[in-house]
Design a protein around this motif. Sequence first.
Motif, PDB file in Angstrom:
ATOM      1  N   ILE A   1       1.006  -1.187   0.021  1.00 56.98           N
ATOM      2  CA  ILE A   1       0.086   0.043  -0.213  1.00 56.98           C
ATOM      3  C   ILE A   1       0.878   1.154  -0.089  1.00 56.98           C
ATOM      4  CG2 ILE A   1      -1.970   1.124   1.353  1.00 56.98           C
ATOM      5  CD1 ILE A   1      -2.300  -1.783   2.579  1.00 56.98           C
ATOM      6  N   TYR A   2       2.101   1.119   0.349  1.00 53.49           N
ATOM      7  CA  TYR A   2       3.049   2.130   0.494  1.00 53.49           C
ATOM      8  C   TYR A   2       2.952   2.925  -1.089  1.00 53.49           C
ATOM      9  CZ  TYR A   2       7.240   4.927   2.121  1.00 53.49           C
ATOM     10  OH  TYR A   2       7.928   5.953   2.271  1.00 53.49           O
ATOM     11  N   ILE A   3       2.885   2.029  -2.103  1.00 56.14           N
ATOM     12  CA  ILE A   3       3.194   2.592  -3.426  1.00 56.14           C
ATOM     13  C   ILE A   3       2.401   3.843  -3.445  1.00 56.14           C
ATOM     14  CG2 ILE A   3       2.309   2.073  -5.682  1.00 56.14           C
ATOM     15  CD1 ILE A   3       3.572  -0.464  -5.620  1.00 56.14           C
ATOM     16  N   GLU A   4       0.924   3.753  -2.858  1.00 53.52           N
ATOM     17  CA  GLU A   4       0.134   5.061  -3.103  1.00 53.52           C
ATOM     18  C   GLU A   4       0.579   6.120  -2.484  1.00 53.52           C
ATOM     19  OE1 GLU A   4      -2.392   4.789  -4.702  1.00 53.52           O
ATOM     20  OE2 GLU A   4      -1.994   2.538  -5.067  1.00 53.52           O
ATOM     21  N   GLU A   5       1.419   6.051  -1.187  1.00 49.15           N
ATOM     22  CA  GLU A   5       2.016   7.020  -0.728  1.00 49.15           C
ATOM     23  C   GLU A   5       3.083   7.639  -1.619  1.00 49.15           C
ATOM     24  OE1 GLU A   5       3.639   7.548   3.847  1.00 49.15           O
ATOM     25  OE2 GLU A   5       1.766   6.236   3.617  1.00 49.15           O
ATOM     26  N   LEU A   6       3.752   6.929  -2.077  1.00 52.00           N
ATOM     27  CA  LEU A   6       5.015   7.302  -2.921  1.00 52.00           C
ATOM     28  C   LEU A   6       4.413   8.323  -4.367  1.00 52.00           C
ATOM     29  CD1 LEU A   6       7.211   4.293  -3.066  1.00 52.00           C
ATOM     30  CD2 LEU A   6       7.578   6.166  -1.731  1.00 52.00           C
ATOM     31  N   LYS A   7       3.149   7.457  -4.958  1.00 48.72           N
ATOM     32  CA  LYS A   7       2.509   8.212  -5.886  1.00 48.72           C
ATOM     33  C   LYS A   7       2.240   9.428  -5.516  1.00 48.72           C
ATOM     34  CE  LYS A   7      -0.617   5.968  -8.331  1.00 48.72           C
ATOM     35  NZ  LYS A   7      -1.635   5.237  -8.743  1.00 48.72           N
ATOM     36  N   ARG A   8       1.888   9.774  -4.214  1.00 50.07           N
ATOM     37  CA  ARG A   8       1.336  11.294  -3.771  1.00 50.07           C
ATOM     38  C   ARG A   8       2.569  12.180  -3.697  1.00 50.07           C
ATOM     39  NH1 ARG A   8      -2.429   8.594  -0.505  1.00 50.07           N
ATOM     40  NH2 ARG A   8      -1.166   8.443   1.434  1.00 50.07           N
ATOM     41  N   LEU A   9       3.631  11.546  -3.276  1.00 47.18           N
ATOM     42  CA  LEU A   9       4.965  12.257  -3.583  1.00 47.18           C
ATOM     43  C   LEU A   9       5.282  12.607  -4.706  1.00 47.18           C
ATOM     44  CD1 LEU A   9       7.486  13.409  -2.259  1.00 47.18           C
ATOM     45  CD2 LEU A   9       8.628  10.977  -2.096  1.00 47.18           C
ATOM     46  N   ALA A  10       5.310  11.823  -5.493  1.00 51.71           N
ATOM     47  CA  ALA A  10       5.680  11.858  -7.189  1.00 51.71           C
ATOM     48  C   ALA A  10       4.653  13.027  -7.693  1.00 51.71           C
ATOM     49  CB  ALA A  10       5.363  10.759  -7.836  1.00 51.71           C
ATOM     50  N   ALA A  11       3.289  13.049  -7.167  1.00 53.03           N
ATOM     51  CA  ALA A  11       2.493  14.178  -7.900  1.00 53.03           C
ATOM     52  C   ALA A  11       2.901  15.508  -7.075  1.00 53.03           C
ATOM     53  CB  ALA A  11       1.246  13.640  -7.330  1.00 53.03           C
ATOM     54  N   THR A  12       3.352  15.367  -5.866  1.00 52.31           N
ATOM     55  CA  THR A  12       3.803  16.581  -5.064  1.00 52.31           C
ATOM     56  C   THR A  12       5.131  17.180  -5.928  1.00 52.31           C
ATOM     57  OG1 THR A  12       2.782  15.832  -3.186  1.00 52.31           O
ATOM     58  CG2 THR A  12       4.393  17.807  -2.960  1.00 52.31           C
ATOM     59  N   MET A  13       5.949  16.453  -6.256  1.00 56.63           N
ATOM     60  CA  MET A  13       6.961  16.799  -6.979  1.00 56.63           C
ATOM     61  C   MET A  13       6.885  17.565  -8.103  1.00 56.63           C
ATOM     62  SD  MET A  13       9.477  13.428  -6.138  1.00 56.63           S
ATOM     63  CE  MET A  13      10.938  13.951  -7.247  1.00 56.63           C
TER      64      MET A  13
END
Lengths: 179, 387
Positions: free
Chosen positions: B346-358
């Motif tokens: 599920i951590y992938i979702e968090e990483l995707k949010r980080l990528a979107a923030t970047m």
Amino acid sequence: MTKIKHLIQNFSLQKFKKGGQKMSNVENLVKELVKIHGKNRNSLMPVLQGVVKEEKYLSEDAMMAIAKELDLSTADVYGTASFYTFLDTVPRGKNIIRVCKTITCHMKGKDELIKALEDALKIKVGETTHDKQFTLLTANCLGWCHKGPVMLINDEIYPETSPQAALEIIEKYQTSTKK
Amino acid sequence: MENNILKKVDLIFDNTCDPLVVVDKVLAKSPDDVILDIIDSGLKGRGGAGFPTGLKWKFTRNEDGDTKYVICNADEGEPGTFKDREILDKVPEKIFSGMAIAGYAIGAKEGYIYLRGEYNFLLPMLNKKLEDFNRKIKAKNLDFIISIKSGSGAYICGEESALFESMEGKRGEPRNKPPYPTVSGYNSKPTSINNVETLVYALMICKLGPDKFKELGTKDSRGSKVFSVSGDTPNPGIYELELGMPLKEFVSEFGDGDTKAVQVGGASGHCVPRKHFNDTIIGFEGIPTGGSMMVFNSSRSMYNVLHDYLEFFTEESCGQCSPCRIGCQQLLKGIEAIKKGEKSPIYIEELKRLAATMKIASKCGLGQSVCNPFTSIVDNFREEIIY
């Protein structure tokens, strides 16, 4: 940060030590380069590149000489140099080998190429041979993805290099530098 | 797409024309007319960002001031791209002439080629030809001189404002925009900075006329483009193709029959999986690209591909802004932790949010584009990232 402090401290020390002494080779080189490229900030890159071409890396002496000639702070010179992969601030061998590690070269066998070089030179990536003849490094995309794996030795490019071919190339450099 | 057949083009490497004859033709026109022709052709930048070339020239021309610059961006560093090297190697005079035309059009007297350090082996040849070219241009009474500046192994210097910083002897850290280069570029003077390939197309448009160029490509993607094809393909190399082609056609021409995915636009581009080959167009209306096309077959692990890209960005981020500097590191650490089982899938979702923030918070194109490969690979090859 500590490295910069060290540099700055060293700067005053060296200046003190060198008072009245003859100019070193690197100082002459820097003077020569500044004469060619001009005494302004825009010449910093060509001057740094010129020193690396001759000396293979930027010594503290070199960076201090550049700072003096271009009227910049030593920290500024070091700050700029340390930004660029090809402007090394640690001693390097006479020949610098850079193997492309990007995915397409990886797919074409860059690991085998690196292994062969490591075995032949008896060093790991990032190291310099005992006789200071070779430094082995990896690099990001060198722009030969259709002809991987590829390596750059100094400014010479070697596309589609098999482990066997790499050894022959290395040998060529060994003999040519011994002469 | 009328007939779905890949159209190969021969404009960039066409050696039958003397580029200096085209320069003569241009000098007979007014600079404004030259710019109008380029605008009319619909030529967009071929380095990846795709800004309309004619407008860039027009904006630079409209700026006040006597000192303006033309810069040829030859800091080709995007993984999977090697077309600029080939153009520099095969048709350097066409690049120089394209620069001279740009110089005439915008009113610049100086041009620079920023050549990446990895291509230094081209320097002796380029300098020799340049000396000859500068002499010939002088003989035409055109006040324009070109010289070369070398890079030193920094991917970020391909970003236009980082390139100016590097030319000014500084760390290659991108500037805030605006002001844009057309207003304040190299030495804070109005600067038109174009990719190698763009300048050659500008020359060819001046030779053939904008209509001939417009016949190629689609409404949104006029003309053709040089593609660098690598990876799992029987025919790696450089191909000049019409823009607006369906990816399916590309794969049937260049794939090895087992193509799983194509990374369009290099490490900072998008990964297109097999199921989307049919509905993906290569061009500004679909996925734009600086020309990098990396083909992967089913024997490849997409985890390794993503890992390689993230390692690349972690190393090449200039470190100036936190979203990019820390974001790249955390994305890389994150997928490693998921792979090792230290983090739940599920951590992938968090990483995707980080990528979107970047994407929204990074200062320049590097940090903004990390989201492209990350999201497209993670979304399409989720199992390969986790297991």
